[in-house]
Design an enzyme around this catalytic site. Structure first.
Site, PDB file in Angstrom:
ATOM      1  N   ASN A   9       0.868  -1.177   0.000  1.00 47.28           N
ATOM      2  CA  ASN A   9       0.000   0.000   0.000  1.00 47.28           C
ATOM      3  C   ASN A   9       0.901   1.222   0.000  1.00 47.28           C
ATOM      4  O   ASN A   9       1.530   1.528   1.007  1.00 47.28           O
ATOM      5  CB  ASN A   9      -0.892  -0.031   1.257  1.00 47.28           C
ATOM      6  CG  ASN A   9      -1.696   1.248   1.416  1.00 47.28           C
ATOM      7  OD1 ASN A   9      -1.846   2.015   0.473  1.00 47.28           O
ATOM      8  ND2 ASN A   9      -2.216   1.465   2.620  1.00 47.28           N
ATOM      9  N   TRP A  10       0.929   1.877  -1.134  1.00 46.14           N
ATOM     10  CA  TRP A  10       1.832   3.029  -1.256  1.00 46.14           C
ATOM     11  C   TRP A  10       1.277   4.293  -0.623  1.00 46.14           C
ATOM     12  O   TRP A  10       1.967   5.300  -0.536  1.00 46.14           O
ATOM     13  CB  TRP A  10       2.148   3.284  -2.741  1.00 46.14           C
ATOM     14  CG  TRP A  10       3.246   2.420  -3.267  1.00 46.14           C
ATOM     15  CD1 TRP A  10       3.905   1.429  -2.601  1.00 46.14           C
ATOM     16  CD2 TRP A  10       3.832   2.476  -4.577  1.00 46.14           C
ATOM     17  NE1 TRP A  10       4.856   0.877  -3.418  1.00 46.14           N
ATOM     18  CE2 TRP A  10       4.833   1.495  -4.632  1.00 46.14           C
ATOM     19  CE3 TRP A  10       3.593   3.251  -5.701  1.00 46.14           C
ATOM     20  CZ2 TRP A  10       5.604   1.276  -5.773  1.00 46.14           C
ATOM     21  CZ3 TRP A  10       4.346   3.040  -6.844  1.00 46.14           C
ATOM     22  CH2 TRP A  10       5.350   2.060  -6.870  1.00 46.14           C
ATOM     23  N   LYS A  11       0.007   4.288  -0.248  1.00 45.35           N
ATOM     24  CA  LYS A  11      -0.621   5.483   0.334  1.00 45.35           C
ATOM     25  C   LYS A  11      -0.387   6.667  -0.609  1.00 45.35           C
ATOM     26  O   LYS A  11      -0.384   6.490  -1.822  1.00 45.35           O
ATOM     27  CB  LYS A  11      -0.071   5.731   1.738  1.00 45.35           C
ATOM     28  CG  LYS A  11      -0.102   4.451   2.587  1.00 45.35           C
ATOM     29  CD  LYS A  11       0.202   4.662   4.022  1.00 45.35           C
ATOM     30  CE  LYS A  11       0.129   3.333   4.741  1.00 45.35           C
ATOM     31  NZ  LYS A  11       0.160   3.464   6.183  1.00 45.35           N
ATOM     32  N   HIS A  96      -9.406   1.576   4.617  1.00 42.18           N
ATOM     33  CA  HIS A  96      -8.131   1.692   5.337  1.00 42.18           C
ATOM     34  C   HIS A  96      -8.314   2.634   6.523  1.00 42.18           C
ATOM     35  O   HIS A  96      -9.067   3.606   6.447  1.00 42.18           O
ATOM     36  CB  HIS A  96      -7.047   2.217   4.389  1.00 42.18           C
ATOM     37  CG  HIS A  96      -5.688   2.146   4.991  1.00 42.18           C
ATOM     38  ND1 HIS A  96      -5.214   3.112   5.846  1.00 42.18           N
ATOM     39  CD2 HIS A  96      -4.722   1.201   4.909  1.00 42.18           C
ATOM     40  CE1 HIS A  96      -4.001   2.768   6.244  1.00 42.18           C
ATOM     41  NE2 HIS A  96      -3.678   1.607   5.701  1.00 42.18           N
ATOM     42  N   GLU A  98      -6.619   4.968   7.623  1.00 44.57           N
ATOM     43  CA  GLU A  98      -6.352   6.399   7.354  1.00 44.57           C
ATOM     44  C   GLU A  98      -7.571   7.058   6.717  1.00 44.57           C
ATOM     45  O   GLU A  98      -7.817   8.245   6.916  1.00 44.57           O
ATOM     46  CB  GLU A  98      -5.097   6.537   6.480  1.00 44.57           C
ATOM     47  CG  GLU A  98      -3.841   6.285   7.303  1.00 44.57           C
ATOM     48  CD  GLU A  98      -2.692   5.663   6.535  1.00 44.57           C
ATOM     49  OE1 GLU A  98      -2.673   5.734   5.297  1.00 44.57           O
ATOM     50  OE2 GLU A  98      -1.800   5.097   7.184  1.00 44.57           O
ATOM     51  N   GLU A 172      -5.629  -4.699  10.349  1.00 41.16           N
ATOM     52  CA  GLU A 172      -4.549  -3.750  10.615  1.00 41.16           C
ATOM     53  C   GLU A 172      -4.824  -3.023  11.925  1.00 41.16           C
ATOM     54  O   GLU A 172      -5.610  -2.062  11.952  1.00 41.16           O
ATOM     55  CB  GLU A 172      -4.455  -2.727   9.486  1.00 41.16           C
ATOM     56  CG  GLU A 172      -4.105  -3.324   8.152  1.00 41.16           C
ATOM     57  CD  GLU A 172      -3.468  -2.282   7.241  1.00 41.16           C
ATOM     58  OE1 GLU A 172      -2.338  -2.516   6.809  1.00 41.16           O
ATOM     59  OE2 GLU A 172      -4.083  -1.245   6.994  1.00 41.16           O
ATOM     60  N   GLY A 178       2.574   2.185  10.657  1.00 46.78           N
ATOM     61  CA  GLY A 178       3.566   3.254  10.504  1.00 46.78           C
ATOM     62  C   GLY A 178       4.284   3.617  11.793  1.00 46.78           C
ATOM     63  O   GLY A 178       4.959   4.636  11.863  1.00 46.78           O
ATOM     64  N   SER A 218       3.325  -2.188  10.245  1.00 44.54           N
ATOM     65  CA  SER A 218       4.777  -2.290  10.424  1.00 44.54           C
ATOM     66  C   SER A 218       5.348  -3.655  10.032  1.00 44.54           C
ATOM     67  O   SER A 218       6.265  -4.159  10.691  1.00 44.54           O
ATOM     68  CB  SER A 218       5.169  -1.914  11.858  1.00 44.54           C
ATOM     69  OG  SER A 218       4.785  -0.577  12.132  1.00 44.54           O
ATOM     70  N   GLY A 239       2.765  -1.110   4.175  1.00 44.10           N
ATOM     71  CA  GLY A 239       2.903   0.281   3.754  1.00 44.10           C
ATOM     72  C   GLY A 239       4.357   0.633   3.495  1.00 44.10           C
ATOM     73  O   GLY A 239       4.900   0.372   2.423  1.00 44.10           O
ATOM     74  N   GLY A 240       5.008   1.196   4.512  1.00 46.96           N
ATOM     75  CA  GLY A 240       6.367   1.729   4.384  1.00 46.96           C
ATOM     76  C   GLY A 240       7.344   0.828   3.641  1.00 46.96           C
ATOM     77  O   GLY A 240       8.025   1.277   2.710  1.00 46.96           O
TER      78      GLY A 240
END
Ligand code: PGA
Length: 257
Positions: A9-11, A96, A98, A172, A178, A218, A239-240
């Protein structure tokens, strides 16, 4: 057998140019997806076209991060199903945390998006998970149940018939996203077991068993293998680490080992 999925997930990261650079960095090094395994990558809307083009060659399923439940109309700033379908997108990430935290997404709007997109023929990965405060208050299971029940209670937005087919789930925990704080494999497995139980009770055992439940929060190449050993963890939503070509390649490798 359930599919094993590594989803990136590149956000809101990477321009079109940076997307090209990412794909050229992984080109030729991507492990061929084994049968029963899938690589998904959710990229920003503007990068969908280029990622679809580059992802096709590498067998990566490219998905949109957020799509509206209406197919057109007065929804400034939103993207519709027909818009992304026309350029070749079949996969969408919904709900998600966010989106829930920063854009007012609720269990109801998540259900509306899921049911509309599933009816339009998309594959959907729906995200659920508790906040730190909810976990500390001992409400994790209640929150997960409420988030799932919004999708499966009888009514207009019922998604039960798609479960385990075009609808899969990502767990999640918000406190692990993150932050570098991964849920331990035990904590994650406990939540995944609870999710599978709710899916069995609210839809069917067959659908529940066929549902891939991904863990997110994470995930890195250092902890992915341990998480995957758990019986009810069928992959990761990352993500990251999915932004770094070396880590992306390592995660793809770990999924299949
Ligand atoms: P993270 O994000 O891997 O950077 O924690 C996961 C996600 O939000 O999907």
């Amino acid at each position: 057998m359930r599919r094993k999925i590594f989803a990136g997930n590149w956000k809101m990261n990477y321009t079109v140019k940076e997307t090209r650079e990412f794909f050229s960095a992984i080109e030729g090094k991507i492990p061929a997806a084994k049968s029963g395994c899938e690589f998904q990558l959710y990229v920003p809307a503007l990068s969908l076209t280029i990622a679809l083009d580059l992802g096709k060659k590498s067998g990566i399923t490219i998905g949109a991060q957020n799509v509206h439940w209406e197919t057109k109309g007065a929804f400034t700033g939103e993207v519709s199903g027909p818009m992304v379908k026309e350029i070749g997108v079949n996969q969408v990430l919904v709900g998600h945390s966010e989106r829930r935290q920063h854009f007012g997404e609720t269990n109801t709007t998540v259900a509306k998006r899921c049911s509309s997109l599933l009816k339009q023929g998309f594959n959907v990965l729906v995200c659920i998970g508790e906040t730190r405060a909810e976990r500390e208050a001992g409400k994790t299971n209640t929150v997960l149940r409420q988030q799932l029940m919004a999708l499966f209670h009888e009514g207009e937005h019922h998604c039960g018939s798609y479960l385990g087919k075009s609808l899969h789930v990502a767990y999640e925990p918000v406190w692990a996203i993150g932050t570098g704080l991964t849920a331990t494999p035990e904590q994650a497995e406990e939540a995944h077991q609870e999710i599978r139980t709710v899916l069995t009770k609210s839809v069917s055992e067959e659908a529940s068993k066929a549902t891939s439940i991904l863990y997110g929060g994470s995930v890195t190449p250092a902890n992915f293998a341990e998480l995957l050993k758990c019986e009810n963890i069928d992959g990761g939503l990352v993500g990251g680490a999915s932004l770094k070509p070396q880590d992306w390649l390592a995660l793809a490798q770990i999924l299949q080992s």
